[in-house]
Every structure is written in C-alpha cells, then in structure tokens.
Design an enzyme around this catalytic site. Structure first.
Site, PDB file in Angstrom:
ATOM      1  N   CYS A   2       3.430  10.263  -7.846  1.00 33.44           N
ATOM      2  CA  CYS A   2       2.885  10.354  -9.208  1.00 33.44           C
ATOM      3  C   CYS A   2       2.443  11.794  -9.486  1.00 33.44           C
ATOM      4  CB  CYS A   2       1.688   9.441  -9.351  1.00 33.44           C
ATOM      5  SG  CYS A   2       1.952   7.805  -8.659  1.00 33.44           S
TER       6      CYS A   2
HETATM    7  N1  GLN Z   1       2.051   4.589  -3.767  1.00 34.36           N
HETATM    8  C1  GLN Z   1       1.470   4.619  -5.059  1.00 34.36           C
HETATM    9  C2  GLN Z   1       2.112   3.624  -6.015  1.00 34.36           C
HETATM   10  O1  GLN Z   1       2.982   2.888  -5.682  1.00 34.36           O
HETATM   11  C3  GLN Z   1       1.511   6.005  -5.655  1.00 34.36           C
HETATM   12  C4  GLN Z   1       2.932   6.393  -5.894  1.00 34.36           C
HETATM   13  C5  GLN Z   1       3.110   7.833  -6.222  1.00 34.36           C
HETATM   14  O2  GLN Z   1       2.334   8.712  -5.875  1.00 34.36           O
HETATM   15  N2  GLN Z   1       4.209   8.046  -6.815  1.00 34.36           N
HETATM   16  O3  GLN Z   1       1.720   3.580  -7.117  1.00 34.36           O
END
Ligand code: GLN
Length: 234
Positions: A2
């Site tokens: 994210c």
């Molecule tokens: N693992 C977390 C999720 O599934 C954060 C994912 C991310 O950082 N893209 O939301």
C-alpha cells in the site's frame, strides 16, 4: 504494498494533504511512482485524524478505490487537522477485502497503518484486532505494546518472519512514529509541519528518503531517525 502518509503540524485540509498534490495519495492509488510490490492501490482507502473538540481520532474508510468516493472529495476541503494518517490499499493475496481491513487501524487513542505483509502465523496472539488481515493483527500488537515499543515490535516480528515487510506508520495526536523495513518512506519538513509518506507527493527537492530499517519519530520539536538493526533473536 500500500501507500500511506501522515502529517503533524498546523491544521491543513484533507484535500490539500491527500487529493490535491500532483502525486497525491489519490494519484498514487492508480499511479504510484516508487511502489515495489503491486501496481495499483484500489482495494480501499482510509483517513484518520484528530479534530478540535473531540477526544481521540476519527476515521473515514472505504473498501472502494479512492477515486470512486466522490463524496469524500466533496467534503475533504473543509475537514482540517494537524495530525493525520491516510492510506490506500493494495490487498495482499488471500487477505479479506472489507472496510475493516483498510488502514488506518485504531484502538480509540492512536492510529496505525502498515505497508507490507507478514505471515499471520508468525504473530503473537492479540485481542481486539479489527479484521483478520495481517495489518490489523500487527496494529493490534502495536496497540497492546504501546507506540513507544514500535521499533521493538518490528524487530521482534522480523525475527519471527524474516520475509516480512514492515513499514508501519503511527500517530497519537501529538507525534508521528514510522518504521522502514522493506519499503520506501520519505520525509518533508516545512515551517508549517512535517509529512511522512511512502513516496513524495510532489517534486519538492526538500523531500528526503529515510534509509531502510529505521525508526522515525516526528514531534513539534523535529525529526529523529534511529537505526533498527538487527532483528531480535527468537
Ligand atoms: N498486507 C496488507 C493488506 O493485505 C497490506 C498490503 C500492502 O501493504 N499492500 O492489506
């Protein structure tokens, strides 16, 4: 991975912070410039902030892409805060797709966001996680241990899951804390306040990159960086 950001300083509108810059979080939801894992962040978005006259943070989260919430764009220019955490999500494979899985997470007193992934089996048991997503379990662990233990939590979890990526961002209304462990983070210090962001939201040369495996603390007095190596032995 994210993308997330935080602001501590003079109150600014949420539109100024997350929608208007040329490479804002909104733009990063479809065209991030520095993202190492994943290409778009369309699995939800969230903003948490402190507002005058209210104890504790308030949040607006959504399981939709940020560009698909025009009501937020309409209200964001009049929502102002001096302490903000915001995120756009690219869900890790196998994780739930729901509003409660979107950062920032809260225990009613602080906010936590997570860029990355961690093996849920490697995390100690926690109570009161908002969702079964890895990031919510990690946030609950941070709330349990307290924000002052953020760096220790990252080292401990990395010791249990060496493949974990653990860029965390936390706020308690008076300060910001962040870690770099496997992904990017930049800092912008201005006379009006300090921003932390997974990637710069514009081309201002004042942005600087935080090295990997560091803890960052932002208070009204300044920014402090502390190296986090090595992981705690398990
Ligand atoms: N693992 C977390 C999720 O599934 C954060 C994912 C991310 O950082 N893209 O939301």
């Amino acid at each position: 991975m994210c993308r997330h950001l935080a602001w501590l300083g003079q109150p600014r509108s949420l539109a100024e912070l997350v929608l208007e810059p040329p490479s804002s979080l909104l733009v990063q939801s479809w065209a991030p410039r520095r993202q190492r894992h994943g290409t778009i962040n369309a699995d939800g978005w969230g903003v948490g902030f402190w507002a005058a006259g209210h104890d504790g943070p308030v949040r607006w989260r959504s399981p939709r892409p940020m560009w698909a919430d025009p009501s937020f764009a309409s209200v964001a220019p009049v929502l102002r805060s001096g302490c903000v955490v915001a995120a756009v999500r690219s869900a890790t494979v196998g994780m739930p797709l729901e509003e409660s899985a979107v950062a920032p997470f809260t225990d009613g007193r602080a906010l936590v966001s997570h860029n990355g992934r961690v093996d849920r089996a490697a995390l100690p048991a926690v109570r009161d996680a908002e969702s079964t997503v890895d990031s919510a379990l990690l946030a609950a662990l941070v709330f349990d241990r307290g924000l002052d233990a953020l760096g220790d939590v990252v080292r401990e979890v990395a010791g249990r899951d060496p493949a974990a990526r653990l860029n965390l961002l936390a706020a308690d209304g008076a300060r910001l804390l962040a870690t770099t462990w496997g992904d990017t983070l930049s800092v912008l210090v201005t006379p009006a306040g300090t921003a932390l962001a997974s990637e710069p939201w514009d081309d201002d040369p004042s942005w600087s990159d935080v090295p990997d495996r560091h803890l960052v603390e932002v208070t009204p007095d300044g920014v402090a960086l502390v190296p986090l190596d090595p992981p705690e032995p398990t």
